[in-house]
Design a protein around this motif. Structure first.
Motif, PDB file in Angstrom:
ATOM      1  N   THR A  49       0.842  -1.213   0.000  1.00  7.84           N
ATOM      2  CA  THR A  49       0.000   0.000   0.000  1.00  7.84           C
ATOM      3  C   THR A  49       0.868   1.251   0.000  1.00  7.84           C
ATOM      4  O   THR A  49       0.620   2.195  -0.760  1.00  7.84           O
ATOM      5  CB  THR A  49      -0.927   0.008   1.238  1.00  7.84           C
ATOM      6  OG1 THR A  49      -1.658  -1.212   1.268  1.00  7.84           O
ATOM      7  CG2 THR A  49      -1.894   1.164   1.201  1.00  7.84           C
TER       8      THR A  49
ATOM      9  N   CYS B 132      -9.852   5.733  -2.788  1.00  6.64           N
ATOM     10  CA  CYS B 132      -9.638   5.144  -1.457  1.00  6.64           C
ATOM     11  C   CYS B 132      -9.097   6.177  -0.464  1.00  6.64           C
ATOM     12  O   CYS B 132      -9.433   6.134   0.721  1.00  6.64           O
ATOM     13  CB  CYS B 132      -8.677   3.953  -1.557  1.00  6.64           C
ATOM     14  SG  CYS B 132      -9.408   2.561  -2.427  1.00  6.64           S
ATOM     15  N   LEU B 136     -11.205   8.111   3.225  1.00  2.00           N
ATOM     16  CA  LEU B 136     -10.731   8.208   4.609  1.00  2.00           C
ATOM     17  C   LEU B 136     -11.275   9.469   5.285  1.00  2.00           C
ATOM     18  O   LEU B 136     -11.575  10.454   4.609  1.00  2.00           O
ATOM     19  CB  LEU B 136      -9.197   8.277   4.636  1.00  2.00           C
ATOM     20  CG  LEU B 136      -8.410   7.067   4.140  1.00  2.00           C
ATOM     21  CD1 LEU B 136      -6.929   7.430   4.030  1.00  2.00           C
ATOM     22  CD2 LEU B 136      -8.591   5.892   5.082  1.00  2.00           C
ATOM     23  N   GLU B 137     -11.340   9.393   6.596  1.00  2.95           N
ATOM     24  CA  GLU B 137     -11.688  10.609   7.338  1.00  2.95           C
ATOM     25  C   GLU B 137     -10.541  11.608   7.185  1.00  2.95           C
ATOM     26  O   GLU B 137      -9.390  11.210   6.982  1.00  2.95           O
ATOM     27  CB  GLU B 137     -11.854  10.286   8.828  1.00  2.95           C
ATOM     28  CG  GLU B 137     -13.103   9.499   9.156  1.00  2.95           C
ATOM     29  CD  GLU B 137     -13.119   9.111  10.625  1.00  2.95           C
ATOM     30  OE1 GLU B 137     -12.945   9.993  11.481  1.00  2.95           O
ATOM     31  OE2 GLU B 137     -13.282   7.924  10.913  1.00  2.95           O
ATOM     32  N   ARG B 141      -6.607  10.973   6.448  1.00  6.68           N
ATOM     33  CA  ARG B 141      -6.199  11.316   5.083  1.00  6.68           C
ATOM     34  C   ARG B 141      -4.966  12.225   5.077  1.00  6.68           C
ATOM     35  O   ARG B 141      -4.010  11.994   4.335  1.00  6.68           O
ATOM     36  CB  ARG B 141      -7.371  12.040   4.389  1.00  6.68           C
ATOM     37  CG  ARG B 141      -7.295  12.008   2.872  1.00  6.68           C
ATOM     38  CD  ARG B 141      -8.391  12.867   2.281  1.00  6.68           C
ATOM     39  NE  ARG B 141      -9.707  12.612   2.887  1.00  6.68           N
ATOM     40  CZ  ARG B 141     -10.727  13.450   2.836  1.00  6.68           C
ATOM     41  NH1 ARG B 141     -10.605  14.612   2.229  1.00  6.68           N
ATOM     42  NH2 ARG B 141     -11.880  13.154   3.394  1.00  6.68           N
ATOM     43  N   ARG B 171      -2.638   6.793  13.473  1.00 13.12           N
ATOM     44  CA  ARG B 171      -3.504   7.151  12.334  1.00 13.12           C
ATOM     45  C   ARG B 171      -2.928   6.644  11.013  1.00 13.12           C
ATOM     46  O   ARG B 171      -3.671   6.223  10.130  1.00 13.12           O
ATOM     47  CB  ARG B 171      -3.698   8.677  12.272  1.00 13.12           C
ATOM     48  CG  ARG B 171      -4.644   9.175  13.331  1.00 13.12           C
ATOM     49  CD  ARG B 171      -4.831  10.678  13.243  1.00 13.12           C
ATOM     50  NE  ARG B 171      -5.690  11.151  14.327  1.00 13.12           N
ATOM     51  CZ  ARG B 171      -5.913  12.418  14.595  1.00 13.12           C
ATOM     52  NH1 ARG B 171      -5.349  13.359  13.862  1.00 13.12           N
ATOM     53  NH2 ARG B 171      -6.704  12.765  15.594  1.00 13.12           N
ATOM     54  N   ARG B 174      -3.598   2.881  10.654  1.00 15.90           N
ATOM     55  CA  ARG B 174      -5.009   2.612  10.334  1.00 15.90           C
ATOM     56  C   ARG B 174      -5.348   3.063   8.924  1.00 15.90           C
ATOM     57  O   ARG B 174      -6.107   2.400   8.216  1.00 15.90           O
ATOM     58  CB  ARG B 174      -5.913   3.339  11.341  1.00 15.90           C
ATOM     59  CG  ARG B 174      -5.827   2.755  12.724  1.00 15.90           C
ATOM     60  CD  ARG B 174      -6.654   3.549  13.687  1.00 15.90           C
ATOM     61  NE  ARG B 174      -6.410   3.118  15.053  1.00 15.90           N
ATOM     62  CZ  ARG B 174      -7.326   3.133  15.997  1.00 15.90           C
ATOM     63  NH1 ARG B 174      -8.537   3.555  15.747  1.00 15.90           N
ATOM     64  NH2 ARG B 174      -7.037   2.734  17.210  1.00 15.90           N
ATOM     65  N   ALA B 175      -4.817   4.225   8.538  1.00 16.98           N
ATOM     66  CA  ALA B 175      -5.101   4.739   7.190  1.00 16.98           C
ATOM     67  C   ALA B 175      -4.560   3.783   6.130  1.00 16.98           C
ATOM     68  O   ALA B 175      -5.243   3.488   5.134  1.00 16.98           O
ATOM     69  CB  ALA B 175      -4.471   6.117   7.018  1.00 16.98           C
ATOM     70  N   ARG B 178      -6.822   0.754   5.919  1.00 19.21           N
ATOM     71  CA  ARG B 178      -8.112   1.064   5.268  1.00 19.21           C
ATOM     72  C   ARG B 178      -7.949   1.204   3.767  1.00 19.21           C
ATOM     73  O   ARG B 178      -8.806   0.755   3.000  1.00 19.21           O
ATOM     74  CB  ARG B 178      -8.706   2.349   5.861  1.00 19.21           C
ATOM     75  CG  ARG B 178      -9.220   2.134   7.265  1.00 19.21           C
ATOM     76  CD  ARG B 178      -9.811   3.395   7.863  1.00 19.21           C
ATOM     77  NE  ARG B 178     -10.037   3.222   9.283  1.00 19.21           N
ATOM     78  CZ  ARG B 178     -10.643   4.100  10.067  1.00 19.21           C
ATOM     79  NH1 ARG B 178     -11.096   5.230   9.547  1.00 19.21           N
ATOM     80  NH2 ARG B 178     -10.817   3.868  11.344  1.00 19.21           N
ATOM     81  N   GLN B 180      -5.658  -0.164   2.011  1.00 18.13           N
ATOM     82  CA  GLN B 180      -5.369  -1.520   1.531  1.00 18.13           C
ATOM     83  C   GLN B 180      -6.672  -2.310   1.347  1.00 18.13           C
ATOM     84  O   GLN B 180      -6.888  -2.948   0.315  1.00 18.13           O
ATOM     85  CB  GLN B 180      -4.467  -2.225   2.544  1.00 18.13           C
ATOM     86  CG  GLN B 180      -4.039  -3.631   2.143  1.00 18.13           C
ATOM     87  CD  GLN B 180      -3.373  -4.365   3.300  1.00 18.13           C
ATOM     88  OE1 GLN B 180      -2.694  -3.754   4.116  1.00 18.13           O
ATOM     89  NE2 GLN B 180      -3.582  -5.657   3.378  1.00 18.13           N
ATOM     90  N   ASN B 181      -7.549  -2.241   2.343  1.00 17.12           N
ATOM     91  CA  ASN B 181      -8.831  -2.945   2.250  1.00 17.12           C
ATOM     92  C   ASN B 181      -9.688  -2.380   1.125  1.00 17.12           C
ATOM     93  O   ASN B 181     -10.355  -3.120   0.403  1.00 17.12           O
ATOM     94  CB  ASN B 181      -9.586  -2.845   3.577  1.00 17.12           C
ATOM     95  CG  ASN B 181      -8.907  -3.647   4.676  1.00 17.12           C
ATOM     96  OD1 ASN B 181      -8.150  -4.581   4.384  1.00 17.12           O
ATOM     97  ND2 ASN B 181      -9.143  -3.282   5.923  1.00 17.12           N
ATOM     98  N   CYS B 182      -9.671  -1.052   0.997  1.00 16.40           N
ATOM     99  CA  CYS B 182     -10.450  -0.397  -0.061  1.00 16.40           C
ATOM    100  C   CYS B 182      -9.961  -0.833  -1.443  1.00 16.40           C
ATOM    101  O   CYS B 182     -10.770  -1.099  -2.346  1.00 16.40           O
ATOM    102  CB  CYS B 182     -10.340   1.116   0.097  1.00 16.40           C
ATOM    103  SG  CYS B 182     -11.063   2.072  -1.235  1.00 16.40           S
TER     104      CYS B 182
END
Lengths: 221, 203
Positions: A49, B132, B136-137, B141, B171, B174-175, B178, B180-182
């Motif tokens: 990523t 993606c 993000l929030e 972001r 953060r 987590r970002a 997220r 990666q999942n997106c």
């Protein structure tokens, strides 16, 4: 592994990727990555990523953002007048008090209102009593006066049809200086009934007296 | 002329000196603004506002990294512009598809090195990633853009976002997860992503 532990591991992997871990933490993670396949997968996901994001093309500014003198003219802040500020404060305080009042009223379930009504009535009674007391104090010459009216309607000889006895009793309540000016009861009884004449004589005396205003009020009552 | 001298001249009212700083940083500022906002027009507006604001607040600059100080103003301008646009939605002048995507992106047209297929793949990849990031929030972001796109370290990101170092670390992790999942949703649509990674890994 619970959620908190997973989050901690994720943060450590992410920091490890950026080379932001202390040496001891770094060694721990390296050891775990060599042993745990799942951890290695998560790490690889994060690494890919990051790689993808770093490969994003760098955009060039579509135009020049250089400033002109017109752009940077200082925008003078609008000054609020002191009146506006104080009015705003007053409104805020009033609104707060109103809310508090309604809140207290709501909490006490109306008992305060009931109490305040009783208090208002008591206060009104008190004021009435005070008025009476004040009147009495302000007109000492009438302190012991007969509560009957000064002017007797119907007295024989003076019009109005009252009794002669009453006239004599009432005559005693009139201040002396006034009494001197008044025609005698006998004269009145013998003479023609002239109520207008008596009022014309009586009223100026009363008004000129020390408590003329109170006397008028008593008359009106 | 070094940066500090330009700043001092600008403080003395020399607008040309400040404009040299603008030219030096405008690409970086625009890049950050676009990645945070996801719209070309909005990013442009935010950038212009940020430079005006920076000039007017230059007396508040207390030394240290001018780049970090400027980027803090840029990210704040982005948040302001995002909120303004949420209150008053605007219609883009750029032709858009039914999905709201720009039909033609001038930036990609400029790249005449890539073949049409490659350009298309790049556009698709870019759109997927930006989608993606935009999902993000704001707080996640900004950190992601500063560290992973702008390549800043945690300290600089912490200073720009005015957030403690530990929060930056949290953060960012987590970002990344997220995003990666997106991106899993685009794995099949964009197989070139894997190929690029494979090539990268082989090196």
């Amino acid at each position: 592994m619970n959620i908190s532990q997973r989050v901690t591991v994720l943060e450590q992997l992410s920091a490890f990727l950026d080379g932001q871990l202390k040496e001891t933490e770094k060694q721990q993670i390296e050891k775990r990555l060599a042993q745990e396949t799942k951890l290695k997968e998560i790490y690889e996901g994060l690494r890919k990523t990051k790689l993808l994001l770093s490969r994003l093309p760098r955009l060039r500014a579509p135009r020049s953002f250089t400033l002109t003198p017109e752009m940077v003219t200082v925008r003078a802040p609008r000054r609020k007048s002191p009146f506006y500020t104080s009015l705003r404060w007053a409104t805020s305080i009033a609104a707060t008090l109103l809310v508090v009042l309604f809140g207290v009223e709501y909490i006490l379930g109306g008992s305060l209102y009931g109490r305040s009504m009783v208090s208002s009535e008591q206060a009104a009674d008190g004021i009435a009593q005070q008025d009476e007391t004040t009147l009495a104090l302000e007109a000492p010459e009438y302190k012991n006066a007969d509560p009957e009216p000064l002017i007797i309607w119907g007295a024989p000889g003076i019009g109005g049809g009252g009794a002669a006895k009453n006239l004599e009793e009432n005559a005693a309540t009139i201040p002396e200086e006034t009494e001197e000016e008044l025609p005698s009861a006998e004269g009145l009884s013998d003479g023609p009934t002239d109520f207008g004449f008596m009022i014309e004589r009586l009223i100026p005396k009363i008004l000129d007296g020390p408590s003329g205003e109170n006397t008028i009020r008593r008359l009106l009552e | 002329m070094n940066e500090q001298a330009l700043i001092q001249d600008a403080l003395d009212g020399n607008l040309d000196a400040f404009n040299i700083l603008v030219v030096n940083y405008q690409d970086m500022a625009y890049n950050v603004a676009y990645r945070v906002m996801g719209e070309y027009g909005a990013a442009s507006d935010a950038c212009q506002e940020a430079f005006i604001s920076a000039y007017q607040k230059l007396h508040q600059y207390r030394g240290g990294s001018f780049k970090s100080w400027l980027l803090r103003i840029v990210t704040n301008a982005c948040y302001d512009e995002l909120r303004r646009r949420q209150r008053k939605p605007v219609t883009a002048l750029t032709p858009e598809t039914d999905d709201g995507d720009a039909v033609e992106d001038p930036y990609w047209i400029e790249d005449d090195q890539a073949s049409p297929e490659e350009q298309t793949e790049q556009v698709e990849l870019e759109k997927a990633i930006q989608h993606c990031i935009s999902a993000l929030e704001e707080k996640f972001r900004t950190i992601l853009v500063l560290v992973d796109i702008e390549g800043m370290d945690y300290d600089a990101a912490s200073e720009i976002a005015q957030t403690p170092l530990g929060t930056v670390k949290s953060r960012l992790a987590r970002a990344r997860l997220r995003v990666q999942n997106c991106l899993q949703d685009f794995w099949e649509l964009l197989p070139d992503i894997f190929r690029l990674h494979d090539e990268e890994e082989e090196r």
